[in-house]
Design a protein around this motif. Structure first.
Motif, PDB file in Angstrom:
ATOM      1  N   LEU A  19     -49.309  97.237 -47.280  1.00  0.00           N
ATOM      2  CA  LEU A  19     -48.322  97.960 -46.472  1.00  0.00           C
ATOM      3  C   LEU A  19     -48.471  99.473 -46.630  1.00  0.00           C
ATOM      4  CD1 LEU A  19     -45.189  95.681 -47.007  1.00  0.00           C
ATOM      5  CD2 LEU A  19     -46.512  95.981 -44.904  1.00  0.00           C
ATOM      6  N   HIS A  20     -49.485  99.897 -47.362  1.00  0.00           N
ATOM      7  CA  HIS A  20     -49.880 101.301 -47.487  1.00  0.00           C
ATOM      8  C   HIS A  20     -48.882 102.179 -48.237  1.00  0.00           C
ATOM      9  CE1 HIS A  20     -53.361 100.569 -45.023  1.00  0.00           C
ATOM     10  NE2 HIS A  20     -52.595 100.013 -44.111  1.00  0.00           N
ATOM     11  N   ASN A  21     -47.725 102.448 -47.648  1.00  0.00           N
ATOM     12  CA  ASN A  21     -46.765 103.365 -48.280  1.00  0.00           C
ATOM     13  C   ASN A  21     -45.357 103.120 -47.756  1.00  0.00           C
ATOM     14  OD1 ASN A  21     -46.609 104.799 -45.728  1.00  0.00           O
ATOM     15  ND2 ASN A  21     -48.566 105.748 -46.269  1.00  0.00           N
ATOM     16  N   VAL A  22     -44.412 103.896 -48.242  1.00  0.00           N
ATOM     17  CA  VAL A  22     -43.008 103.728 -47.859  1.00  0.00           C
ATOM     18  C   VAL A  22     -42.815 104.018 -46.374  1.00  0.00           C
ATOM     19  CG1 VAL A  22     -40.661 104.564 -48.230  1.00  0.00           C
ATOM     20  CG2 VAL A  22     -42.190 104.240 -50.187  1.00  0.00           C
ATOM     21  N   SER A  23     -43.450 105.062 -45.870  1.00  0.00           N
ATOM     22  CA  SER A  23     -43.305 105.411 -44.456  1.00  0.00           C
ATOM     23  C   SER A  23     -43.763 104.273 -43.549  1.00  0.00           C
ATOM     24  CB  SER A  23     -44.121 106.673 -44.141  1.00  0.00           C
ATOM     25  OG  SER A  23     -43.607 107.783 -44.825  1.00  0.00           O
ATOM     26  N   TYR A  24     -44.819 103.579 -43.957  1.00  0.00           N
ATOM     27  CA  TYR A  24     -45.346 102.465 -43.173  1.00  0.00           C
ATOM     28  C   TYR A  24     -44.302 101.345 -43.074  1.00  0.00           C
ATOM     29  CZ  TYR A  24     -48.956  99.247 -41.462  1.00  0.00           C
ATOM     30  OH  TYR A  24     -49.701  98.372 -40.706  1.00  0.00           O
ATOM     31  N   ILE A  25     -43.620 101.076 -44.195  1.00  0.00           N
ATOM     32  CA  ILE A  25     -42.582 100.042 -44.196  1.00  0.00           C
ATOM     33  C   ILE A  25     -41.405 100.468 -43.330  1.00  0.00           C
ATOM     34  CG2 ILE A  25     -40.970  98.733 -45.644  1.00  0.00           C
ATOM     35  CD1 ILE A  25     -42.921  99.068 -47.947  1.00  0.00           C
ATOM     36  N   GLU A  26     -41.037 101.744 -43.428  1.00  0.00           N
ATOM     37  CA  GLU A  26     -39.924 102.257 -42.621  1.00  0.00           C
ATOM     38  C   GLU A  26     -40.232 102.153 -41.133  1.00  0.00           C
ATOM     39  OE1 GLU A  26     -37.958 105.608 -45.605  1.00  0.00           O
ATOM     40  OE2 GLU A  26     -39.445 106.225 -44.110  1.00  0.00           O
ATOM     41  N   ASP A  27     -41.453 102.484 -40.752  1.00  0.00           N
ATOM     42  CA  ASP A  27     -41.832 102.417 -39.337  1.00  0.00           C
ATOM     43  C   ASP A  27     -41.775 100.988 -38.805  1.00  0.00           C
ATOM     44  OD1 ASP A  27     -42.249 105.124 -39.347  1.00  0.00           O
ATOM     45  OD2 ASP A  27     -44.423 104.998 -39.624  1.00  0.00           O
ATOM     46  N   LEU A  28     -42.134 100.011 -39.672  1.00  0.00           N
ATOM     47  CA  LEU A  28     -42.089  98.605 -39.266  1.00  0.00           C
ATOM     48  C   LEU A  28     -40.679  98.025 -39.313  1.00  0.00           C
ATOM     49  CD1 LEU A  28     -45.298  97.233 -41.040  1.00  0.00           C
ATOM     50  CD2 LEU A  28     -44.926  97.352 -38.573  1.00  0.00           C
ATOM     51  N   GLU A  29     -39.760  98.735 -40.002  1.00  0.00           N
ATOM     52  CA  GLU A  29     -38.366  98.269 -40.160  1.00  0.00           C
ATOM     53  C   GLU A  29     -38.334  96.843 -40.715  1.00  0.00           C
ATOM     54  OE1 GLU A  29     -35.597  99.391 -36.942  1.00  0.00           O
ATOM     55  OE2 GLU A  29     -37.381 100.185 -35.920  1.00  0.00           O
ATOM     56  N   LEU A  30     -39.013  96.654 -41.826  1.00  0.00           N
ATOM     57  CA  LEU A  30     -39.173  95.328 -42.402  1.00  0.00           C
ATOM     58  C   LEU A  30     -37.915  94.821 -43.105  1.00  0.00           C
ATOM     59  CD1 LEU A  30     -42.765  95.559 -43.926  1.00  0.00           C
ATOM     60  CD2 LEU A  30     -42.058  94.239 -41.919  1.00  0.00           C
ATOM     61  N   GLY A  31     -37.891  93.515 -43.290  1.00  0.00           N
ATOM     62  CA  GLY A  31     -36.843  92.851 -44.059  1.00  0.00           C
ATOM     63  C   GLY A  31     -37.311  91.456 -44.405  1.00  0.00           C
ATOM     64  N   ILE A  32     -36.894  90.950 -45.543  1.00  0.00           N
ATOM     65  CA  ILE A  32     -37.293  89.596 -45.942  1.00  0.00           C
ATOM     66  C   ILE A  32     -36.780  88.602 -44.910  1.00  0.00           C
ATOM     67  CG2 ILE A  32     -37.223  87.879 -47.786  1.00  0.00           C
ATOM     68  CD1 ILE A  32     -38.611  90.598 -48.432  1.00  0.00           C
ATOM     69  N   LEU A  56     -48.990 105.916 -58.497  1.00  0.00           N
ATOM     70  CA  LEU A  56     -48.606 105.510 -57.151  1.00  0.00           C
ATOM     71  C   LEU A  56     -48.270 104.016 -57.153  1.00  0.00           C
ATOM     72  CD1 LEU A  56     -48.419 106.087 -54.070  1.00  0.00           C
ATOM     73  CD2 LEU A  56     -50.845 105.492 -53.938  1.00  0.00           C
ATOM     74  N   ILE A  57     -47.134 103.677 -56.595  1.00  0.00           N
ATOM     75  CA  ILE A  57     -46.702 102.271 -56.546  1.00  0.00           C
ATOM     76  C   ILE A  57     -46.952 101.753 -55.138  1.00  0.00           C
ATOM     77  CG2 ILE A  57     -44.803 100.664 -56.934  1.00  0.00           C
ATOM     78  CD1 ILE A  57     -43.519 102.745 -58.754  1.00  0.00           C
ATOM     79  N   ASN A  58     -47.913 100.842 -55.014  1.00  0.00           N
ATOM     80  CA  ASN A  58     -48.368 100.380 -53.703  1.00  0.00           C
ATOM     81  C   ASN A  58     -47.630  99.117 -53.255  1.00  0.00           C
ATOM     82  OD1 ASN A  58     -50.618 102.319 -53.392  1.00  0.00           O
ATOM     83  ND2 ASN A  58     -51.435 101.270 -55.185  1.00  0.00           N
ATOM     84  N   PRO A  59     -47.118  99.101 -52.022  1.00  0.00           N
ATOM     85  CA  PRO A  59     -46.426  97.914 -51.501  1.00  0.00           C
ATOM     86  C   PRO A  59     -47.390  96.927 -50.846  1.00  0.00           C
ATOM     87  CG  PRO A  59     -46.163  99.735 -49.975  1.00  0.00           C
ATOM     88  CD  PRO A  59     -46.978 100.265 -51.127  1.00  0.00           C
ATOM     89  N   VAL A  60     -47.121  95.646 -51.040  1.00  0.00           N
ATOM     90  CA  VAL A  60     -47.933  94.582 -50.447  1.00  0.00           C
ATOM     91  C   VAL A  60     -47.010  93.576 -49.778  1.00  0.00           C
ATOM     92  CG1 VAL A  60     -49.588  92.725 -50.875  1.00  0.00           C
ATOM     93  CG2 VAL A  60     -49.731  94.845 -52.201  1.00  0.00           C
ATOM     94  N   ALA A  61     -47.309  93.224 -48.539  1.00  0.00           N
ATOM     95  CA  ALA A  61     -46.523  92.223 -47.821  1.00  0.00           C
ATOM     96  C   ALA A  61     -46.928  90.826 -48.271  1.00  0.00           C
ATOM     97  CB  ALA A  61     -46.731  92.367 -46.318  1.00  0.00           C
ATOM     98  N   ILE A  62     -45.938  89.989 -48.592  1.00  0.00           N
ATOM     99  CA  ILE A  62     -46.170  88.578 -48.913  1.00  0.00           C
ATOM    100  C   ILE A  62     -45.540  87.764 -47.788  1.00  0.00           C
ATOM    101  CG2 ILE A  62     -45.943  86.780 -50.651  1.00  0.00           C
ATOM    102  CD1 ILE A  62     -47.390  89.276 -51.656  1.00  0.00           C
ATOM    103  N   PHE A  63     -46.308  86.868 -47.187  1.00  0.00           N
ATOM    104  CA  PHE A  63     -45.767  86.121 -46.052  1.00  0.00           C
ATOM    105  C   PHE A  63     -46.174  84.654 -46.119  1.00  0.00           C
ATOM    106  CE2 PHE A  63     -49.334  88.890 -44.807  1.00  0.00           C
ATOM    107  CZ  PHE A  63     -50.320  87.956 -44.533  1.00  0.00           C
ATOM    108  N   GLU A  64     -45.541  83.861 -45.280  1.00  0.00           N
ATOM    109  CA  GLU A  64     -45.851  82.435 -45.203  1.00  0.00           C
ATOM    110  C   GLU A  64     -47.327  82.256 -44.852  1.00  0.00           C
ATOM    111  OE1 GLU A  64     -44.122  79.847 -45.915  1.00  0.00           O
ATOM    112  OE2 GLU A  64     -42.130  80.728 -46.182  1.00  0.00           O
ATOM    113  N   PRO A  65     -47.997  81.284 -45.498  1.00  0.00           N
ATOM    114  CA  PRO A  65     -49.431  81.092 -45.238  1.00  0.00           C
ATOM    115  C   PRO A  65     -49.721  80.949 -43.748  1.00  0.00           C
ATOM    116  CG  PRO A  65     -48.701  79.723 -47.068  1.00  0.00           C
ATOM    117  CD  PRO A  65     -47.464  80.302 -46.459  1.00  0.00           C
TER     118      PRO A  65
END
Length: 645
Positions: free
Chosen positions: A330-343, A308-317
Motif C-alpha cells: 500500500l506504499h504509504n499513508v497517503s496511498y491508503i487515504e486516497d483509496l479510503e480503505l476500511g476492513i 519507515l513503517i510500510n503498510p501492506v494490504a491483506i485480503f481474501e485469497p
C-alpha cells in the motif's frame, strides 16, 4: 504529493522494478503496473519539463549478473516505445506499410553466426553489456545445427519456453516457477548446459542486426527463414482489422505480452533515428490489464531499517492469473487515504504475468482504517512525516529491534560488508542472546566464540567460518562501508562516488563532514542527499544511547585506499578474471581501477591493456585470447605495483 516529488517516486519505483526484472528475473510488479507507472512518469516529465538523469525514459533499464562472462554489444539493444491505445497504433501506422508480430515474453538474445556456424549468444543485459550464454543457448530445440548458407550474420530474437513445456516442468517441481519468462531466463543463465537440454528452449528472430539488409522487414524475415532460422510470427498490416484480430494470445502456444508494429521500409525506419530509450520505427501494443475483486481483511504494518513503517494490504485469497494471492503493498499513508480503505471493503486488485499485485481501486470506500499509534515491533512512539505532500509513518525509537535487525542484515549483505554466512536468522538469534545491539557489536562477537559453538546449527567449523568472515570484512572499501551504514538516500552509487572522491581515505571523509563539505558537487549527488549525510553525521557521531551504533567511535575497518594519488590509469582498459587474493572481491578491484581513470571490460579485445589473473598459466578462454592478441597478463601484486601500492 506535488508533481516533482511524484516523478522522483516513480523513477525510484521503476528502477527498482527494472533491476528485479532484468537482473534477478524476480519481478516485483506486473507488466501492467510498470507500464501504468511508466506512462504516468512520461506524462509528468512532458508536463513539468523535469527529467531525472536516472529516469527509465532516458535510458535502457536493466543490469548484468556476475556469474557469466560479460560481453559488449556492438549495437545498443534499446527498448520499444509502448502504448495500450489502438488509436496511437493507427496514428503510428498512418499510410505506411507496417509489420505486425508477437511481442514474445522471454529473454532477448543477440546471436552471431560466423561462416554459418553459431559463434556467440549474448543476453540483452543492460542494453550495452550482456552475458555470454552460448553454451546453453545452442541447445534451443528449434535452432538449425548450421545455417543453410556459410554467412556471417547477427540476429536479435527472443528465447522462450512454450506454455505446455512450462506446465510440464512445473508439474515435477515442489516450488513451481511463476511464469515461463522466469524459467527461460533462469535456464539460459545456468552454468550446466544439461539443464537447458532438459527444458527445451525455443528461439525466434525478430531482427537482423548485421550481415544482411534487404531494405524491408518482410525481406529480412524471408532471408532469415531461408537460412532455416525460426522467425517470429508476423504479417503485413495497413489497418487494425482482420489481421489484428487473428493474433489471439489465448490460443497462442508461446508466452506473449503484446504486439509489435514496425515499418516495413527499414531504410525509412533508420532515417527516423532513436531516442536514448527506444527506436522511432517501432511501437509495442500492450494488453489491457485484468482486474479482480476481493475483500480487504487487514492492513499490516512493517518497520524497516530506516524506521519507515510500510503498510501492506491483506485480503481474501484471489486467483490472479493462476497465482493465489493475499497481499499487496500500500506504499504509504497517503496511498491508503486516497483509496479510503476500511476492513471489509471490496477492492479491485490485478497481477498480470503472475507477479506481486497492487490494489487498483476501492469499491466500498468506507474510509474506516486506523493509523497505528505505536510501532508494531517495539511499541514505541510513531510520527507522520509529510514531505512534498506524501505522508509516511515512522518509528521514533532508535532502539527498535525491527530497525536494528534490518540495519544489521543490510550491513552484512553482499553489496555492503559482504560477511559470508551471516544470515538474518543468525542475526536475530544473536540479538535475542543480547550479543548484538549495534553494528559495532559485530566486531565483538569473538568474545562469544565458545558460546556460539554450542548453539544449534553451529559448531566449530561454522563458528570459525563466520568469525573469519567478520575479520575479513575489516578490510573493505570506503564505498562499501558507507553503503552498509544505511544512511538515508545514500545508496551504492552515492557511496561509491564518495569513496572515489576521497580515494578510499576514511579520515578525509570525516574531515570533510566536520568542515561542512558540500557533497552535492559529487557525481550522483543532490541537495537532499547532501543534507541527509550531514544530518546522519550530527546524529551518530556523538551518541550516548547504547542501542544506537557508535559508528564513528568503534574500531573502523581498514579501508583499501589508493596510496599513490598520482597514479593515472586513464586510457587503460583492464579485464579481470579468476580468484583474487588482495581484494576481497572483483567489485572492489574494479572500483580502484575506475577511481584512477581506468576502464574495466568483460572480455579481452584489441583495446585491452592488461588481463589481471593470478593464474597466468591458466587455460581459460580469456588467458588464451590474451596470449593470442599479445595482451599482457599480470597478477594482482603486479597491478598493485603498477598503481604504486
Amino acid at each position: 504529493m506535488n508533481k516533482i516529488e511524484r516523478i522522483r517516486e516513480l523513477v525510484e519505483e521503476l528502477n527498482k522494478a527494472a533491476i528485479a526484472y532484468y537482473k534477478y528475473d524476480s519481478p516485483i510488479m506486473t507488466d501492467k503496473q510498470y507500464d501504468d507507472l511508466y506512462d504516468e512518469l512520461t506524462s509528468l516529465e512532458k508536463e513539468t519539463g523535469y527529467i531525472l538523469t536516472g529516469s527509465p525514459t532516458q535510458k535502457v533499464q536493466g543490469d548484468v549478473v556476475d556469474n557469466l562472462e560479460k560481453v559488449d554489444h556492438k549495437y545498443p539493444m534499446l527498448s520499444s516505445n509502448k502504448t495500450k491505445d489502438l488509436d496511437v497504433v493507427r496514428i503510428f501506422i498512418s499510410d505506411k506499410d507496417a509489420i505486425q508480430s508477437w511481442k514474445l515474453d522471454g529473454l532477448t538474445v543477440v546471436v552471431e553466426y560466423r561462416n554459418g556456424e553459431l559463434y556467440k549468444a549474448v543476453t540483452r543485459g543492460n542494453g550495452t553489456v550482456g552475458e555470454d550464454v552460448t553454451h546453453t543457448f545452442k541447445h534451443c530445440v528449434n535452432l538449425p545445427v548450421r545455417l543453410r548458407k556459410p554467412v556471417d550474420i547477427t540476429f536479435r530474437g527472443e528465447c522462450v519456453i512454450p506454455w505446455d513445456t512450462f506446465e510440464r516442468i512445473n508439474f515435477e517441481l515442489l516450488e513451481p516457477y511463476s511464469h515461463p519468462r522466469n524459467l527461460a531466463a533462469g535456464t539460459l543463465r545456468q552454468l550446466d548446459a544439461n539443464i537447458a537440454i532438459e527444458r527445451k528452449l525455443e528461439y525466434y528472430v525478430f531482427d537482423i542486426v548485421d550481415g544482411f539488409d534487404s531494405g524491408n522487414l518482410i525481406g529480412d524475415y524471408a532471408y532469415a527463414s531461408d537460412l532455416d532460422m525460426p522467425v517470429v510470427e508476423h504479417c503485413a498490416v495497413r489497418d487494425l482489422g482482420e489481421d489484428f484480430n487473428k493474433f489471439n494470445p489465448e490460443n497462442f502456444r508461446l508466452p506473449v505480452d503484446g504486439l509489435i508494429y514496425r515499418y516495413d521500409d527499414t531504410e525509412y525506419g533508420k532515417t527516423l533515428g532513436t531516442t536514448s530509450h527506444h527506436p522511432l520505427n517501432m511501437l509495442a501494443l500492450k494488453w489491457q490489464d485484468q482486474l479482480y475483486e476481493t475483500t480487504l481483511t487487514d492492513i499490516e504494518w512493517n518497520t524497516s531499517k530506516t524506521g519507515l513503517i510500510n503498510p501492506v494490504a491483506i485480503f481474501e485469497p484471489v486467483d490472479l492469473d493462476g497465482a493465489i494471492t493475499t497481499r499487496a503493498t500500500l506504499h504509504n499513508v497517503s496511498y491508503i487515504e486516497d483509496l479510503e480503505l476500511g476492513i471489509g471493503d471490496s477492492i479491485m486488485v490485478y497481477r498480470a504475468n503472475m507477479v506481486i499485485p497492487k490494489v487498483h481501486e476501492n469499491l466500498t470506500k468506507s474510509n474506516t482504517w486506523e493509523l497505528p499509534d505505536k510501532c508494531p515491533c517495539c511499541g514505541g512512539e510513531v510520527k507522520i512525516h509529510n514531505e512534498n505532500g506524501s505522508k509516511t509513518l515512522h518509528c521514533c525509537n532508535d532502539g527498535c529491534q525491527a530497525k536494528l535487525l534490518s540495519r544489521l542484515t543490510h550491513y552484512v549483505s553482499k553489496n555492503a560488508l559482504n560477511i559470508d554466512g551471516f544470515s538474518e536468522a543468525t542475526i536475530e538469534k544473536f540479538m535475542e542472546l543480547g550479543w548484538l545491539s549495534s553494528l559495532s557489536d559485530i566486531y565483538t562477537l569473538q568474545d562469544h566464540k565458545n558460546e556460539m559453538k554450542v548453539l544449534d546449527g553451529f559448531g566449530n567449523k561454522s563458528t570459525e567460518k563466520l568469525l573469519t568472515a567478520i575479520e575479513k570484512s575489516k578490510t573493505t572499501t570506503l564505498g562499501r562501508y558507507l553503503y552498509g551504514l544505511s544512511i538515508p538516500l545514500i545508496g551504492r552509487t552515492a557511496s561509491k562516488s564518495i569513496g572515489k572522491y576521497f580515494k578510499g581515505d576514511y579520515s578525509k571523509f570525516i574531515e570533510a563532514l566536520e568542515n561542512a563539505f558540500d557533497f552535492s558537487q559529487l557525481e550522483d549527488f543532490g541537495d537532499t542527499m547532501n543534507m541527509n549525510i550531514h544530518r546522519w553525521y550530527v546524529k551518530y557521531s556523538n551518541v550516548e544511547d547504547a542501542y544506537i551504533p557508535k559508528l564513528l567511535e568503534f574500531d573502523t575497518p581498514k579501508f583499501d585506499s589508493i596510496v599513490d594519488n598520482s597514479s593515472d590509469l586513464s586510457g587503460k582498459v583492464f579485464v579481470v578474471t579468476g580468484s583474487l587474493e588482495h581484494y576481497s572481491n572483483r567489485e572492489d578491484l574494479v572500483a580502484v581501477i575506475e577511481s584512477l581513470g581506468g576502464k574495466v571490460s568483460g572480455s579481452v579485445s584489441a583495446k585491452t591493456s592488461y588481463l589481471i589473473n593470478n593464474d597466468s598459466l591458466s587455460n581459460s578462454s580469456k588467458n588464451k585470447k590474451a596470449k593470442e592478441m599479445d595482451v599482457p597478463i599480470i597478477m594482482e601484486k603486479e597491478f598493485l605495483h603498477l598503481i604504486g601500492n
